[in-house]
Scaffold this motif. Structure first.
Motif, PDB file in Angstrom:
ATOM      1  N   MET A   1      91.107   9.156   9.609  1.00  0.00           N
ATOM      2  CA  MET A   1      90.837   9.374  11.030  1.00  0.00           C
ATOM      3  C   MET A   1      91.167   8.122  11.835  1.00  0.00           C
ATOM      4  SD  MET A   1      87.232  10.319  12.922  1.00  0.00           S
ATOM      5  CE  MET A   1      87.012  11.751  11.866  1.00  0.00           C
ATOM      6  N   LEU A   2      90.765   6.951  11.307  1.00  0.00           N
ATOM      7  CA  LEU A   2      91.037   5.708  12.025  1.00  0.00           C
ATOM      8  C   LEU A   2      92.541   5.454  12.089  1.00  0.00           C
ATOM      9  CD1 LEU A   2      89.953   3.260  13.496  1.00  0.00           C
ATOM     10  CD2 LEU A   2      89.680   2.111  11.291  1.00  0.00           C
ATOM     11  N   ALA A   3      93.263   5.747  11.004  1.00  0.00           N
ATOM     12  CA  ALA A   3      94.720   5.579  11.005  1.00  0.00           C
ATOM     13  C   ALA A   3      95.362   6.479  12.057  1.00  0.00           C
ATOM     14  CB  ALA A   3      95.285   5.876   9.623  1.00  0.00           C
TER      15      ALA A   3
ATOM     16  N   THR B   1      85.302  -5.593   0.696  1.00  0.00           N
ATOM     17  CA  THR B   1      85.360  -4.140   0.817  1.00  0.00           C
ATOM     18  C   THR B   1      84.696  -3.702   2.120  1.00  0.00           C
ATOM     19  OG1 THR B   1      85.304  -3.903  -1.586  1.00  0.00           O
ATOM     20  CG2 THR B   1      84.727  -1.957  -0.274  1.00  0.00           C
ATOM     21  N   LEU B   2      85.334  -2.816   2.824  1.00  0.00           N
ATOM     22  CA  LEU B   2      84.824  -2.354   4.119  1.00  0.00           C
ATOM     23  C   LEU B   2      83.625  -1.432   3.905  1.00  0.00           C
ATOM     24  CD1 LEU B   2      85.480  -2.354   7.218  1.00  0.00           C
ATOM     25  CD2 LEU B   2      86.700  -0.225   6.814  1.00  0.00           C
ATOM     26  N   GLU B   3      82.517  -1.778   4.540  1.00  0.00           N
ATOM     27  CA  GLU B   3      81.317  -0.963   4.414  1.00  0.00           C
ATOM     28  C   GLU B   3      81.425   0.289   5.288  1.00  0.00           C
ATOM     29  OE1 GLU B   3      78.293  -3.643   5.590  1.00  0.00           O
ATOM     30  OE2 GLU B   3      78.561  -4.979   3.876  1.00  0.00           O
ATOM     31  N   GLU B   4      80.824   1.366   4.817  1.00  0.00           N
ATOM     32  CA  GLU B   4      80.927   2.643   5.509  1.00  0.00           C
ATOM     33  C   GLU B   4      80.393   2.568   6.943  1.00  0.00           C
ATOM     34  OE1 GLU B   4      79.318   7.261   4.976  1.00  0.00           O
ATOM     35  OE2 GLU B   4      79.360   5.906   3.253  1.00  0.00           O
ATOM     36  N   GLY B   5      79.272   1.868   7.123  1.00  0.00           N
ATOM     37  CA  GLY B   5      78.700   1.759   8.464  1.00  0.00           C
ATOM     38  C   GLY B   5      79.602   0.992   9.415  1.00  0.00           C
ATOM     39  N   LEU B   6      80.275  -0.045   8.903  1.00  0.00           N
ATOM     40  CA  LEU B   6      81.193  -0.831   9.727  1.00  0.00           C
ATOM     41  C   LEU B   6      82.412   0.001  10.097  1.00  0.00           C
ATOM     42  CD1 LEU B   6      81.921  -3.524  11.031  1.00  0.00           C
ATOM     43  CD2 LEU B   6      82.853  -4.270   8.826  1.00  0.00           C
ATOM     44  N   LEU B   7      82.932   0.775   9.146  1.00  0.00           N
ATOM     45  CA  LEU B   7      84.066   1.660   9.429  1.00  0.00           C
ATOM     46  C   LEU B   7      83.697   2.677  10.499  1.00  0.00           C
ATOM     47  CD1 LEU B   7      86.879   2.808   8.885  1.00  0.00           C
ATOM     48  CD2 LEU B   7      85.924   4.045   6.928  1.00  0.00           C
TER      49      LEU B   7
ATOM     50  N   ALA C   1      81.466   2.351  12.862  1.00  0.00           N
ATOM     51  CA  ALA C   1      81.357   1.672  14.152  1.00  0.00           C
ATOM     52  C   ALA C   1      82.738   1.400  14.746  1.00  0.00           C
ATOM     53  CB  ALA C   1      80.572   0.369  13.990  1.00  0.00           C
ATOM     54  N   LEU C   2      83.691   1.016  13.904  1.00  0.00           N
ATOM     55  CA  LEU C   2      85.051   0.765  14.391  1.00  0.00           C
ATOM     56  C   LEU C   2      85.702   2.053  14.903  1.00  0.00           C
ATOM     57  CD1 LEU C   2      86.279  -1.703  11.632  1.00  0.00           C
ATOM     58  CD2 LEU C   2      86.042  -2.218  14.063  1.00  0.00           C
ATOM     59  N   ILE C   3      85.468   3.154  14.205  1.00  0.00           N
ATOM     60  CA  ILE C   3      86.001   4.444  14.666  1.00  0.00           C
ATOM     61  C   ILE C   3      85.420   4.795  16.026  1.00  0.00           C
ATOM     62  CG2 ILE C   3      85.969   6.936  14.231  1.00  0.00           C
ATOM     63  CD1 ILE C   3      86.189   6.277  11.245  1.00  0.00           C
TER      64      ILE C   3
ATOM     65  N   ILE D   1      83.521   2.704  28.741  1.00  0.00           N
ATOM     66  CA  ILE D   1      83.816   1.448  28.051  1.00  0.00           C
ATOM     67  C   ILE D   1      82.941   0.285  28.525  1.00  0.00           C
ATOM     68  CG2 ILE D   1      85.591  -0.341  27.760  1.00  0.00           C
ATOM     69  CD1 ILE D   1      87.645   1.906  27.450  1.00  0.00           C
ATOM     70  N   PRO D   2      82.768   0.057  29.828  1.00  0.00           N
ATOM     71  CA  PRO D   2      81.990  -1.117  30.253  1.00  0.00           C
ATOM     72  C   PRO D   2      80.554  -1.121  29.737  1.00  0.00           C
ATOM     73  CG  PRO D   2      83.251  -0.236  32.092  1.00  0.00           C
ATOM     74  CD  PRO D   2      83.353   0.763  30.988  1.00  0.00           C
ATOM     75  N   LEU D   3      79.947   0.054  29.596  1.00  0.00           N
ATOM     76  CA  LEU D   3      78.553   0.126  29.171  1.00  0.00           C
ATOM     77  C   LEU D   3      78.391   0.283  27.660  1.00  0.00           C
ATOM     78  CD1 LEU D   3      77.098   2.434  31.980  1.00  0.00           C
ATOM     79  CD2 LEU D   3      76.784  -0.030  31.724  1.00  0.00           C
ATOM     80  N   VAL D   4      79.278   1.047  27.028  1.00  0.00           N
ATOM     81  CA  VAL D   4      79.088   1.393  25.619  1.00  0.00           C
ATOM     82  C   VAL D   4      79.794   0.427  24.671  1.00  0.00           C
ATOM     83  CG1 VAL D   4      79.365   3.211  23.889  1.00  0.00           C
ATOM     84  CG2 VAL D   4      78.779   3.824  26.253  1.00  0.00           C
ATOM     85  N   ALA D   5      80.978  -0.053  25.048  1.00  0.00           N
ATOM     86  CA  ALA D   5      81.725  -0.944  24.142  1.00  0.00           C
ATOM     87  C   ALA D   5      80.911  -2.174  23.733  1.00  0.00           C
ATOM     88  CB  ALA D   5      83.049  -1.355  24.780  1.00  0.00           C
ATOM     89  N   PRO D   6      80.203  -2.855  24.661  1.00  0.00           N
ATOM     90  CA  PRO D   6      79.410  -4.017  24.229  1.00  0.00           C
ATOM     91  C   PRO D   6      78.334  -3.671  23.209  1.00  0.00           C
ATOM     92  CG  PRO D   6      79.712  -4.043  26.609  1.00  0.00           C
ATOM     93  CD  PRO D   6      80.189  -2.710  26.129  1.00  0.00           C
ATOM     94  N   LEU D   7      77.770  -2.458  23.306  1.00  0.00           N
ATOM     95  CA  LEU D   7      76.736  -2.048  22.354  1.00  0.00           C
ATOM     96  C   LEU D   7      77.337  -1.861  20.956  1.00  0.00           C
ATOM     97  CD1 LEU D   7      74.837   0.578  24.556  1.00  0.00           C
ATOM     98  CD2 LEU D   7      74.288  -1.843  24.201  1.00  0.00           C
ATOM     99  N   ILE D   8      78.518  -1.239  20.890  1.00  0.00           N
ATOM    100  CA  ILE D   8      79.154  -1.036  19.589  1.00  0.00           C
ATOM    101  C   ILE D   8      79.617  -2.373  19.013  1.00  0.00           C
ATOM    102  CG2 ILE D   8      81.013   0.129  18.353  1.00  0.00           C
ATOM    103  CD1 ILE D   8      80.995   2.300  20.486  1.00  0.00           C
ATOM    104  N   GLN D   9      80.118  -3.254  19.874  1.00  0.00           N
ATOM    105  CA  GLN D   9      80.533  -4.578  19.404  1.00  0.00           C
ATOM    106  C   GLN D   9      79.343  -5.357  18.854  1.00  0.00           C
ATOM    107  OE1 GLN D   9      83.044  -4.849  23.239  1.00  0.00           O
ATOM    108  NE2 GLN D   9      83.803  -6.560  22.017  1.00  0.00           N
TER     109      GLN D   9
END
Length: 298
Positions: free
Chosen positions: A8-10, A134-140, A142-144, A156-164
């Protein structure tokens, strides 16, 4: 066939990075990459504090005499500017190399590290400023979610900082955690080396005595060299030469100046020494290397 999170990320990255090269997006700290063919080893600098991930294909990074290969399912974190040799080892027009990089905020890391409880105390020995795990499932996941947020730009302005922030918490709590904690720990060897590197980036064209760098790090010369090598994989002098040679190459490419002028601009007093060290790093004398790079970009 069942679609995995990596698939999915690819797909998400491929939909954004439709042509070869670097792709900026609406999240300033995030960058996407695409490459449709394997590449030759290329000396470059991995800049700053960041999380990188290959989502399709494979890449190899050489730091001094260490070789790191990473592909899907792995994450790479750098905590300092590092001179490396980087190249794509698996890519084609049908299945291009796809990657992403997220710039990390040192202040956010320091703040969150201070708020977190860790199961083990931080060791006094510094860590390498480049790590692949190894990439952890939770980190993957969050990146998705961060990449999918590009489909809803109004959020983006409100949610991106929370995910970061979540990504930083997951990094601190995982295998990358020790190197990040070392970087932000007040007075730690890694932080002292980081301060010296920040100074070097501003003054690398000057005549610099290595013992003066040790004084800036509040260490003896031998201790400073030892910690610097642990963190960066090379000696302070090697690091300084890399900074100068990389900058000289960019000057010749961008300003169309000759090798002698570039050598003087970056701090070399001897043109012959510059040519020898340039050839050793880039695999060809300055004039031939610049011609090669320009032809490759046509």
């Amino acid at each position: 066939m069942q679609t995995t999170d990596s698939d999915m990320l690819a797909r998400l990255v491929g939909d954004i990075a439709r042509t070869d090269g670097e792709h900026s997006v609406q999240i300033p700290a995030l960058m996407m990459y695409r490459c449709s063919a394997v590449t030759d080893p290329m000396p470059c600098i991995y800049y700053g504090l960041g999380l990188a991930m290959t989502v399709q294909g494979c890449k190899r990074v050489t730091l001094s005499d260490e070789i790191f290969s990473y592909g899907p399912g792995q994450s790479l974190v750098t905590s300092l500017d590092l001179p490396v040799v980087s190249y794509v080892t698996s890519a084609s027009s049908a299945e291009p190399y796809l990657g992403l990089r997220l710039e990390l905020d040192a202040r956010a890391i320091a703040q969150l590290a201070a708020e977190m409880d860790f199961s083990s105390p931080l060791q006094t020995v510094p860590s390498r400023a480049l790590s692949i795990v190894t990439l952890e499932e939770g980190l993957l996941d969050a990146l998705i979610r961060l990449v999918r947020l590009l489909e809803e730009p109004q959020l983006i302005p409100l949610v991106a900082p929370l995910i970061q922030q979540e990504i930083i918490v997951r990094l601190l709590g995982g295998e990358h955690g020790p190197s990040l904690r070392h970087l932000v720990a007040v007075g730690s060897p890694s932080q002292q080396v980081a301060k010296v590197i920040a100074w070097l980036k501003q003054h690398y064209t000057e005549n610099i005595a290595m013992d003066d760098l040790a004084i800036k790090a509040h260490m003896s010369p031998s201790t400073f060299r030892q910690h610097f090598r642990v963190v960066t994989g090379m000696s302070p002098l090697q690091y300084l030469k890399n900074l100068r040679l990389q900058d000289a190459r960019q000057l010749m490419l961008n300003e169309d100046i000759d090798a002698g002028s570039a050598a003087l601009r970056v701090g070399y007093e001897s043109a012959s020494q510059f040519s020898r060290e340039y050839t050793r790093l880039f695999g060809a004398p300055p004039l031939r290397d610049i011609k090669r790079v320009r032809l490759a970009s046509l």
